[in-house]
Design an enzyme around this catalytic site. Structure first.
Site, PDB file in Angstrom:
ATOM      1  N   CYS A  52      44.121  33.247  36.965  1.00 44.48           N
ATOM      2  CA  CYS A  52      44.340  34.506  36.239  1.00 44.48           C
ATOM      3  C   CYS A  52      45.465  35.318  36.872  1.00 44.48           C
ATOM      4  O   CYS A  52      46.137  36.089  36.199  1.00 44.48           O
ATOM      5  CB  CYS A  52      43.057  35.326  36.222  1.00 44.48           C
ATOM      6  SG  CYS A  52      42.369  35.584  37.865  1.00 44.48           S
ATOM      7  N   GLU A  58      36.093  40.376  33.693  1.00 41.20           N
ATOM      8  CA  GLU A  58      37.299  40.027  34.468  1.00 41.20           C
ATOM      9  C   GLU A  58      38.061  39.013  33.631  1.00 41.20           C
ATOM     10  O   GLU A  58      37.624  37.871  33.487  1.00 41.20           O
ATOM     11  CB  GLU A  58      36.908  39.426  35.822  1.00 41.20           C
ATOM     12  CG  GLU A  58      36.114  40.351  36.720  1.00 41.20           C
ATOM     13  CD  GLU A  58      36.917  41.556  37.190  1.00 41.20           C
ATOM     14  OE1 GLU A  58      38.159  41.524  37.122  1.00 41.20           O
ATOM     15  OE2 GLU A  58      36.291  42.542  37.615  1.00 41.20           O
ATOM     16  N   ASN A  98      38.591  27.258  36.333  1.00 39.77           N
ATOM     17  CA  ASN A  98      39.743  27.084  37.228  1.00 39.77           C
ATOM     18  C   ASN A  98      39.373  27.198  38.716  1.00 39.77           C
ATOM     19  O   ASN A  98      39.775  26.374  39.513  1.00 39.77           O
ATOM     20  CB  ASN A  98      40.870  28.052  36.841  1.00 39.77           C
ATOM     21  CG  ASN A  98      40.447  29.495  36.879  1.00 39.77           C
ATOM     22  OD1 ASN A  98      39.278  29.822  36.695  1.00 39.77           O
ATOM     23  ND2 ASN A  98      41.381  30.375  37.140  1.00 39.77           N
TER      24      ASN A  98
HETATM   25  P1  NAD Z   1      36.990  31.082  28.324  1.00 39.11           P
HETATM   26  O1  NAD Z   1      36.832  32.522  28.054  1.00 39.11           O
HETATM   27  O2  NAD Z   1      37.214  30.172  27.175  1.00 39.11           O
HETATM   28  O3  NAD Z   1      35.684  30.516  29.082  1.00 39.11           O
HETATM   29  C1  NAD Z   1      35.147  31.141  30.227  1.00 39.11           C
HETATM   30  C2  NAD Z   1      33.636  30.994  30.202  1.00 39.11           C
HETATM   31  O4  NAD Z   1      33.105  31.718  29.096  1.00 39.11           O
HETATM   32  C3  NAD Z   1      33.155  29.561  30.026  1.00 39.11           C
HETATM   33  O5  NAD Z   1      31.970  29.406  30.779  1.00 39.11           O
HETATM   34  C4  NAD Z   1      32.864  29.480  28.538  1.00 39.11           C
HETATM   35  O6  NAD Z   1      31.946  28.475  28.211  1.00 39.11           O
HETATM   36  C5  NAD Z   1      32.320  30.873  28.272  1.00 39.11           C
HETATM   37  N1  NAD Z   1      32.482  31.372  26.906  1.00 39.11           N
HETATM   38  C6  NAD Z   1      33.491  31.105  26.029  1.00 39.11           C
HETATM   39  N2  NAD Z   1      33.307  31.812  24.893  1.00 39.11           N
HETATM   40  C7  NAD Z   1      32.182  32.548  25.065  1.00 39.11           C
HETATM   41  C8  NAD Z   1      31.468  33.485  24.250  1.00 39.11           C
HETATM   42  N3  NAD Z   1      31.881  33.795  23.014  1.00 39.11           N
HETATM   43  N4  NAD Z   1      30.356  34.057  24.749  1.00 39.11           N
HETATM   44  C9  NAD Z   1      29.930  33.767  25.988  1.00 39.11           C
HETATM   45  N5  NAD Z   1      30.545  32.876  26.812  1.00 39.11           N
HETATM   46  C10 NAD Z   1      31.661  32.279  26.343  1.00 39.11           C
HETATM   47  O7  NAD Z   1      38.106  30.963  29.426  1.00 39.11           O
HETATM   48  P2  NAD Z   1      39.129  29.775  29.722  1.00 39.11           P
HETATM   49  O8  NAD Z   1      40.255  29.912  28.782  1.00 39.11           O
HETATM   50  O9  NAD Z   1      38.475  28.477  29.827  1.00 39.11           O
HETATM   51  O10 NAD Z   1      39.551  30.248  31.207  1.00 39.11           O
HETATM   52  C11 NAD Z   1      40.765  30.748  31.493  1.00 39.11           C
HETATM   53  C12 NAD Z   1      40.805  32.252  31.261  1.00 39.11           C
HETATM   54  O11 NAD Z   1      40.029  32.917  32.247  1.00 39.11           O
HETATM   55  C13 NAD Z   1      42.211  32.796  31.436  1.00 39.11           C
HETATM   56  O12 NAD Z   1      42.474  33.767  30.452  1.00 39.11           O
HETATM   57  C14 NAD Z   1      42.177  33.420  32.806  1.00 39.11           C
HETATM   58  O13 NAD Z   1      43.143  34.413  33.036  1.00 39.11           O
HETATM   59  C15 NAD Z   1      40.789  33.951  32.849  1.00 39.11           C
HETATM   60  N6  NAD Z   1      40.379  34.170  34.232  1.00 39.11           N
HETATM   61  C16 NAD Z   1      40.211  35.450  34.675  1.00 39.11           C
HETATM   62  C17 NAD Z   1      39.886  35.692  36.005  1.00 39.11           C
HETATM   63  C18 NAD Z   1      39.711  37.098  36.533  1.00 39.11           C
HETATM   64  O14 NAD Z   1      39.093  37.258  37.585  1.00 39.11           O
HETATM   65  N7  NAD Z   1      40.230  38.126  35.884  1.00 39.11           N
HETATM   66  C19 NAD Z   1      39.706  34.613  36.877  1.00 39.11           C
HETATM   67  C20 NAD Z   1      39.889  33.330  36.390  1.00 39.11           C
HETATM   68  C21 NAD Z   1      40.206  33.115  35.064  1.00 39.11           C
END
Ligand code: NAD
Length: 485
Positions: A286, A252, A154
């Site tokens: 997020c 996070e 995002n």
């Molecule tokens: P996601 O967890 O599916 O993916 C995020 C990253 O993790 C990607 O690079 C993905 O390839 C990787 N990933 C996925 N599964 C993994 C695993 N089992 N092991 C290691 N890496 C893995 O996230 P998404 O749904 O694409 O993104 C949106 C989410 O991120 C929302 O829940 C949002 O709230 C959160 N987010 C949090 C913050 C924060 O700072 N707290 C900021 C932005 C987004």
């Protein structure tokens, strides 16, 4: 110079230089049009292993460099983000579907993250302790070693640079695993900036790929610290692995952030803050305002004002003119958003705006009259949807705000005295009074409580020191001590 000259990186990953990835290539796609923007390399697990070995080898020499040399690389990186902002903004806008202002915010923040990080090498590296023995006693901070950074789609640039820059500045090496949907602006752009900034080889590797490569950068034996930003589900898995392997994981994660609108709040301003909080970047943040908790005296007018905003915000391809909302990142995410909206209506919510889409463009949506068990209230939607519920007493507002698995950001609009009393009672990593929920600055400690994260925060020197260094206790005497043995 064109920083993102495709002839440099097309089809490549970066491990000690640009090279073919063991898992082939993948396309960067523009969500607004479906067009292919370019092709990047995809890493294999074997690539991760060799990157981790290269990182461990390069890190030792980097940690011994003079603080001023590490600072200089970070300052040059900051300048490069500024010099190439226009070019990178275009990539961010097209690859993530961002409006121009959001793309510009990312490059601006990336520069500031690097400038802030450039101050870290010169900070005091520990404390002189008192001791009950006749000796000098020091707690000194040392680099953690190899750090893995995993980022989502995002805000792909901010959410990777906020860990990459301080980790490098403090003498670590970094393995960067961007989301495959945003591998260019969340990966290639950082790699090119640090390459041009003169970062020695081996210290930063670019390893695009999916969850399997994410798992590999967590498990690589050389990695000591993981900085993960993404969903709570993936964060939980990473936390479990890190716990088993005794590594530190800063997680996070997701949010479902409340905005409490107090009696007497200025309705026009509240509706504007609410629309920004829920619809900015299509609600894919997020910190997006996911729950509007509104006093019963102003509830009907608030729903009407927010509905009016939602109906008039222009949605479309950010490259085709000024719009307020661009596309959702992909079809899966769009289906998920729409599924929750449909379920919410089936569960009794009143749809007052939106709920429709064309291609990947989802109209800003308002759901009124929610109940606490409605799926649009309990889940993180990650789309442009504003669910609204009314409250009668402050106790009720606090209970509603805290009735969530998440605890990332919270906004209170209206009377400051009342807001201060509420701020003391809410479970949230950050609270914004008379602002909406989306806010971040490189020098502010950012992070959530409950299912929103477990990190020691990102942002600010204290949090970065805590996240990316280890403490060593060191004692010294002028000569070998005497013992009774
Ligand atoms: P996601 O967890 O599916 O993916 C995020 C990253 O993790 C990607 O690079 C993905 O390839 C990787 N990933 C996925 N599964 C993994 C695993 N089992 N092991 C290691 N890496 C893995 O996230 P998404 O749904 O694409 O993104 C949106 C989410 O991120 C929302 O829940 C949002 O709230 C959160 N987010 C949090 C913050 C924060 O700072 N707290 C900021 C932005 C987004």
């Amino acid at each position: 110079m064109v920083l993102l000259d495709p002839s440099i990186w097309t089809g490549k990953i970066y491990v000690n230089g640009w090279r073919d990835g063991g898992a082939g290539t993948a396309n960067a796609t523009e969500p607004a049009t479906g067009n292919t923007l370019g092709s990047y390399g995809v890493a294999s697990v074997e690539d991760v292993r060799s990157a981790a070995r290269a990182a461990a080898a390069a890190q030792k020499e980097w940690a011994e460099r003079k603080p001023e040399e590490r600072a200089a690389v970070l300052r040059r990186a900051g300048l490069l983000w500024e010099e190439h902002a226009e070019e990178i903004d275009t990539w961010i806008s097209r690859e993530t579907g961002s409006i121009a202002a959001k793309a510009a915010l990312e490059t601006h923040t990336a520069a500031n993250e690097c400038y802030d990080a450039s101050a870290l090498p010169a900070l005091p590296a520990g404390e002189v302790l008192t001791s009950n023995s006749s000796r000098w006693s020091l707690a000194r901070r040392r680099p953690a070693g190899v750090v893995s950074v995993i980022a989502p789609f995002n805000f792909p640039l901010i959410l990777s640079i906020r860990a990459v820059a301080p980790a490098l500045a403090l003498g670590n090496a970094v393995l960067l695993k961007p989301d495959p949907r945003t591998a260019v602006c969340g990966g290639v752009a950082l790699m090119r900036v640090f390459e041009e900034a003169g970062l020695p080889s081996g210290l930063l590797s670019l390893l695009p790929g999916g969850a399997e490569i994410g798992a590999a950068v967590v498990e690589a034996p050389e990695v000591r610290v993981i900085a993960f930003t993404g969903s709570t589900g993936a964060g939980r898995k990473i936390g479990e692995t890190a716990g088993r392997l005794l590594k530190r994981a800063h997680l996070e994660l997701g949010g479902n952030n409340a905005m409490i609108v107090l009696p007497g709040a200025d309705l026009a301003k509240a509706a504007s803050a609410a629309a920004f909080g829920s619809f900015m970047h299509q609600g894919q943040i997020c910190m997006t305002t996911g729950r509007h908790i509104v006093h019963e005296d102003i509830y009907d007018e608030y729903v009407a004002a927010l509905t009016e905003k939602a109906e008039h915000l222009p949605v479309g391809d950010p490259a085709g003119g000024q719009v307020a909302l661009g596309p959702i990142i992909d079809e899966n995410q769009l289906k998920k958003v729409n599924g929750i909206v449909q379920d919410a209506v089936a569960a009794g919510a009143r749809l007052t705006a939106g709920g429709t889409s064309e291609a990947l463009f989802y109209r800003p949506t308002v759901l009124a009259d929610l109940t606490p068990d409605n799926p649009a209230w309990t889940q993180e939607i990650f789309g442009p949807v504003a669910p609204v519920m009314k409250f009668a007493s402050i106790d009720e507002a606090v209970a509603l705000a805290n009735d969530s698995d998440y605890g990332l950001s919270l906004s209170i609009l209206g009377d400051v005295g009342m807001a201060m009393a509420i701020a003391d009672r809410v479970e949230s990593g950050k609270v914004h009074i008379n602002e909406q929920t989306v806010s971040d600055e490189p020098n502010a400690p950012f992070g959530g409580v409950k299912d929103s994260g477990n990190g020691s925060r990102v942002g600010g020197a204290a949090a970065n020191m805590e996240s990316f260094t280890e403490i060593q206790w060191l004692t010294m005497r002028p000569e070998i001590a005497s013992y009774p043995f």
